[in-house]
Structures are given as structure tokens and as C-alpha cells.
Design an enzyme around this catalytic site. Sequence first.
Site, PDB file in Angstrom:
ATOM      1  N   THR A 374      37.438  39.437  37.511  1.00  0.00           N
ATOM      2  CA  THR A 374      38.403  40.137  38.474  1.00  0.00           C
ATOM      3  C   THR A 374      37.349  40.674  39.465  1.00  0.00           C
ATOM      4  O   THR A 374      35.900  40.687  39.053  1.00  0.00           O
ATOM      5  CB  THR A 374      39.116  41.382  37.934  1.00  0.00           C
ATOM      6  OG1 THR A 374      40.175  41.049  37.062  1.00  0.00           O
ATOM      7  CG2 THR A 374      39.610  42.361  38.971  1.00  0.00           C
ATOM      8  N   THR A 392      42.208  39.191  41.571  1.00  0.00           N
ATOM      9  CA  THR A 392      41.862  38.442  40.390  1.00  0.00           C
ATOM     10  C   THR A 392      42.429  37.025  40.211  1.00  0.00           C
ATOM     11  O   THR A 392      43.812  36.898  40.651  1.00  0.00           O
ATOM     12  CB  THR A 392      41.898  39.222  39.257  1.00  0.00           C
ATOM     13  OG1 THR A 392      41.346  38.501  38.060  1.00  0.00           O
ATOM     14  CG2 THR A 392      43.438  39.675  38.583  1.00  0.00           C
ATOM     15  N   ASN A 394      42.776  36.315  36.899  1.00  0.00           N
ATOM     16  CA  ASN A 394      42.756  37.024  35.570  1.00  0.00           C
ATOM     17  C   ASN A 394      41.527  36.580  34.925  1.00  0.00           C
ATOM     18  O   ASN A 394      40.605  37.036  35.145  1.00  0.00           O
ATOM     19  CB  ASN A 394      43.965  36.213  34.855  1.00  0.00           C
ATOM     20  CG  ASN A 394      44.377  36.855  33.416  1.00  0.00           C
ATOM     21  OD1 ASN A 394      43.675  38.036  33.164  1.00  0.00           O
ATOM     22  ND2 ASN A 394      44.904  36.465  32.437  1.00  0.00           N
ATOM     23  N   GLN A 413      47.414  34.535  35.138  1.00  0.00           N
ATOM     24  CA  GLN A 413      47.868  35.739  34.947  1.00  0.00           C
ATOM     25  C   GLN A 413      48.979  36.206  33.928  1.00  0.00           C
ATOM     26  O   GLN A 413      49.233  37.257  33.402  1.00  0.00           O
ATOM     27  CB  GLN A 413      48.477  36.403  36.462  1.00  0.00           C
ATOM     28  CG  GLN A 413      47.906  37.865  36.737  1.00  0.00           C
ATOM     29  CD  GLN A 413      46.375  38.126  36.922  1.00  0.00           C
ATOM     30  OE1 GLN A 413      45.791  38.544  36.203  1.00  0.00           O
ATOM     31  NE2 GLN A 413      45.959  37.407  37.881  1.00  0.00           N
ATOM     32  N   ASP A 416      48.588  38.391  31.005  1.00  0.00           N
ATOM     33  CA  ASP A 416      48.694  39.900  31.127  1.00  0.00           C
ATOM     34  C   ASP A 416      50.039  40.273  30.668  1.00  0.00           C
ATOM     35  O   ASP A 416      50.209  41.493  30.409  1.00  0.00           O
ATOM     36  CB  ASP A 416      48.441  40.177  32.344  1.00  0.00           C
ATOM     37  CG  ASP A 416      46.625  40.470  32.724  1.00  0.00           C
ATOM     38  OD1 ASP A 416      46.241  40.333  31.783  1.00  0.00           O
ATOM     39  OD2 ASP A 416      46.484  40.623  34.151  1.00  0.00           O
ATOM     40  N   SER A 445      48.948  45.703  34.688  1.00  0.00           N
ATOM     41  CA  SER A 445      47.389  45.466  35.228  1.00  0.00           C
ATOM     42  C   SER A 445      46.711  46.774  34.763  1.00  0.00           C
ATOM     43  O   SER A 445      47.243  47.733  34.709  1.00  0.00           O
ATOM     44  CB  SER A 445      47.389  45.164  36.571  1.00  0.00           C
ATOM     45  OG  SER A 445      46.279  44.970  36.862  1.00  0.00           O
ATOM     46  N   SER A 446      45.607  46.429  34.791  1.00  0.00           N
ATOM     47  CA  SER A 446      44.484  47.913  34.586  1.00  0.00           C
ATOM     48  C   SER A 446      43.667  47.767  35.946  1.00  0.00           C
ATOM     49  O   SER A 446      42.899  48.788  36.155  1.00  0.00           O
ATOM     50  CB  SER A 446      43.592  47.435  33.413  1.00  0.00           C
ATOM     51  OG  SER A 446      44.131  47.596  32.069  1.00  0.00           O
ATOM     52  N   GLY A 466      36.894  44.373  35.103  1.00  0.00           N
ATOM     53  CA  GLY A 466      36.600  44.603  33.974  1.00  0.00           C
ATOM     54  C   GLY A 466      37.672  44.668  32.774  1.00  0.00           C
ATOM     55  O   GLY A 466      37.505  45.358  32.009  1.00  0.00           O
ATOM     56  N   GLY A 467      39.014  44.219  33.202  1.00  0.00           N
ATOM     57  CA  GLY A 467      39.983  44.072  32.311  1.00  0.00           C
ATOM     58  C   GLY A 467      40.419  45.479  32.066  1.00  0.00           C
ATOM     59  O   GLY A 467      40.503  46.433  32.811  1.00  0.00           O
TER      60      GLY A 467
HETATM   61  N1  GLY Z   1      44.111  40.520  34.677  1.00  0.00           N
HETATM   62  C1  GLY Z   1      43.284  41.846  34.753  1.00  0.00           C
HETATM   63  C2  GLY Z   1      44.198  43.085  35.067  1.00  0.00           C
HETATM   64  O1  GLY Z   1      45.327  42.690  35.978  1.00  0.00           O
HETATM   65  O2  GLY Z   1      44.026  44.078  34.776  1.00  0.00           O
END
Ligand code: GLY
Length: 562
Positions: A374, A392, A394, A413, A416, A445-446, A466-467
Site C-alpha cells: 500500500t 492501494t 491491495n 481488493q 480484503d 481496511s486497516s 503495511g496491511g
Molecule cells: N488492502 C489493505 C488495506 O486496505 O488495509
Amino acid sequence: MLQINTLLLVFFITSTSYTQYIPFNNRIVHGKKGAVVCSSPEAAEVGIAILQQGGNAFDASVAVAFAMAVTYPQAGNIGGGGFLVGFAENKPFTLDYREKAPKRAHRDMFLDDNKNPIKDMSTHTRAASGVPGTVKGFWELHKKYGSLSWEKLVQPSIHLAKNGFPISEFLAYSLNSNTKKLSKNAEAKRLFTKVSSFKRGDILVQKELSETLERIAQMGADGFYKGKTARLLLNELSKGNGYITQHDLDEYTVKFRKPISFSYKGHTVISMPPPSSGGIALYGILKSLEQFDETDFPYGSAKYTQLFTEICRSVYADRSEFLGDPDIESVPLNAFLSNAYIQSILKSVRFEDEHAHSKDVSPNVGYFNESEETTHFSILDKYGNAVSNTYTLNQSYGSGIVVKGAGFLLNNQMDDFSIKPGVPNTYGLIGNEKNSIKPEKRMLSSMSPTIVLKDGKPYFIVGSPGGSTIITAVAQAIHRLIAYKMDVDLAINLPRIHHQWLPDTLYYEFGAISHDTQQILQSYQYPMKQRNVIGDCHGIVVTPSGIRVGVSSRGNGAAKTY
Ligand code: GLY
């Protein structure tokens, strides 16, 4: 991809001192007026030029976002989506331009007849793409807050794509290490692979992408969601199992949402509400940490590391059970943003060797399966406007499928979502019902773009890729800066730790945990594992005299000020 830089990291850290370290580069800059920090030197140049021409932070954001779609193809995008936290006219706002599930999407679309996930379908196929939000997002931002002409802002990206740019060591490494993935699609193979490997200084030209950007420059969002670009996109999707239709493109909307806003040690933290879990999780972590006196928890000590870990375990355990797209699911925002919630986190915190008995933090909850690729940028202008943006595709290079004739990568995405709620997915990760697939729903999402205000003005503009580690990376940067009063370069650069409840493992970057801290925590039975990289924060701090300090420390990062 980030490993090459990790090799350059040399940190010497003890459990009580964080001041002895050698950063691997020095991307720390100071300026009086404006700052741009992102993962692409070319895009940072574009952004700072817009600010110097009198553009505001929102103008610069448009220009940087489109430039990064060219110069940082692994995550910069026009085929993906993201979240933006802004500060304009003395007020914070957030913009949700996250992808949506197509109307034809359904709960079990990635499962076989036996209701098991079909390998790679949610990541490497045309079905993996959610309806892209980036172009609409920046178009709506421009309409509401922009001051320069749209065409002028998109122009630099057209130039970069048409004439090419010399790639960095970092991008060469990224492209070379993704050759296998990118070779599976003929267009991706043609554009992003080489018979011999890429090397620094090679010129990357993206002609079809420049033509797409030209249409966007001329027609605004319609240059993407209608006409030739839309036809090329739908044509590409029709070659496989794509779900997106022209109707999805016509109906796609972005949302300006009420920010998550909370006080923290005399500051105000502004971050992203659902469908990102970022703002709520930051609230849980920072407000819990605020209850403790830092002098009792010296930075880097076993006590500090255990406290941070225990709080994160609890927050991550809770968030996946209750969070999803608030437009489709009921999300108990008020319950999360309460003092009672913080008290419940604190009740679950164990000290010293109680960890062995604390596995029941929160039953029946899962965790997240976001990939780590991301990208984030932070921008501050001379007028006091600020932007914190994370977007992102993803995974790195999304699904690895390029839209033929249009030159941009499709996101993946849809992965997710919890593709099979309650059961580990293909990565062995668990999801939940609130994040199950439904038509027109946004996947959780994070991403945690954040602006910290001091005396009502932007003080720290920060975010990270960083997910699931985005949240802990951003929380640590804020915690170090404000609670431990570290310089911004230390707040951003020091190695990080991460815990997300499941797997029950305390992850740490090289140098984040001293030998004695490690021994103490192992004696408490914490499973621990070194990890190459936990996030990549890009931040801007404003000093009391108004100096803008930009810090971008890792990977391809670039900080520019003037
Ligand atoms: N694809 C990573 C996030 O949205 O957290």
C-alpha cells in the site's frame, strides 16, 4: 521488496535507551512553507512544485496521487482506492474512496461447490477487482477543495508516463522480484518485466497509461468511468471472470465521512472511520496507553513492550468481530469510542508472566488478511491545509493484470473481504460476517491516514503501508512522538513491534527488542518472531516556530520541503 533496505538498517538499542542508533539514510528535511512526503522522489517533486506555484495541499494531493500511479506502480494507482484525512479551513474531514464490491458480487463468489476458497481467485483473477475509487476520489476532492486547474494537476503524471522516468534501485528490485507474478498477464509482462532484469536508471515508459491520464485530464472522472477507458476496462474484465459492469462504474460514489476524533495527551487525533478499522483501533490503543505513566514504562523495556503488546492484542481481537462497511452493516461506533471500551481493554491487559493464562482475550473473533503493499503520502501547505492519504491496489501490483490499451493495473481488493466468514481463508486467516461480501459493499481496511492537531492546527501528519501492521506502525509513531517526546525522525525511524492477537505472536523488526527484553518476554511465554518490515511511516511535524519537518525513512521514500 523492502528487504534490501532492511539489510541497511543498523540499530543499536537497549531496553532503556533509544538514542543510540544509526539510520540507514537521512530523508529528513526542513522547510518554512510546505512539505510533501511519499514513496516516490519523482512524485514528491511534482507535489512540491504545485505547492510552490501557490497550489494548496489538495491540489498537490491530486498531482502526487496521479504521479505515483506512474512512478510507484506497485501501489500508486488509478485502478484501486483508498482513504484521505484532510484539514481545510480549520476543519478536519475524511474522504472514503475505497473500492466497492460490484453489484453482481455475492457472499460465496470465491468458494467452490464444497464451499472452500478457490485458490488465488480472490487475488490473481479479474474477479478480484473491486470497483476502483481513486479517480473519483481525487476528482471530488478537487471539486470541493482544489484551487488550480484539474488539467494542470494531472499533466505531470502524463509527462512521466509518456516520456518515462529513470527507475530507482528500489523499483528495479520490486519489479524484478515480481517477475513471476507479472509474467502471467501478457500486458503486465510487456510493461513491467524484462528478459534481463531491471536496473537502476532504466527508463520506464507507459504510453497507454499516458493516454488514459490524458483522457482523465480532459474529462475529469468521466475520463475513467465512461468512454474509451471504461470500454477498455470492461473489455479486459470480459476476458476472464470480471464482475464489474458499466452500471457499477456509473454508480460508484465516494463519501466524505465524519472523522474519528479523540483527545490524546493534550492533542486531537483525527483518523479514518469505517470501512477502515484504522481510526477505531488507534483510539483503542492510544487511549489505553494514555492511562499509564511513561516513566513507569521506559521505552523499549520489557514492561513497555508487554504493555503495548497486550493492548494491541485486545484491540485487534475486538475489531474484526464488529467492523464492516457502515453503509451496509450496523457498526457499534459509539460503543467503541467510549471510556467503557477502554476500561474493557485495560481489564484484559496482563502483566509479567500472566500472559500464559491470557489466551482468552476475546472469543469468537478473527483477524485481518490485508496484504502489506500500500502507499501513503503526507502533505502540508503554506495556508495550513493538510492531507494524509493512504491508497492501494491491495497486494503489490494488485492482481498483476494490466488493462490492455489503458495501461493500468487492476486491484485485488476483493480479497480484503472475508471470503469465507468464520473460517480461515487461503492464507490461513480468519474473517467474519460483518466483512462478508455483499453487492456494493466496501471491504474493511486497516489503512490509517491520520492528522494529529495541537491547539487546533495540524501538528503531525502521518500514515503507513503495511496491511494489518499499518495500525501498530502509526500508533507507535504517535506514541513515541507525544508520550515519549522523541524527535520525529526517531518516532518514525525506530524499529517497530506488532501484535494482532492471532496469530499469537509478537512480531518485531531487527533492533526493536533488546536481548534482555526478549528473554524476559520469552520467560512469560510470548511467542516471538522477527519480521523484515513492519510498516513504512511517512510523516510531517510542525515545530512551535512553524518549521515543517518531513521524514520518510525507508524503501523508496522521499521528503521535500520548501
Ligand atoms: N488492502 C489493505 C488495506 O486496505 O488495509
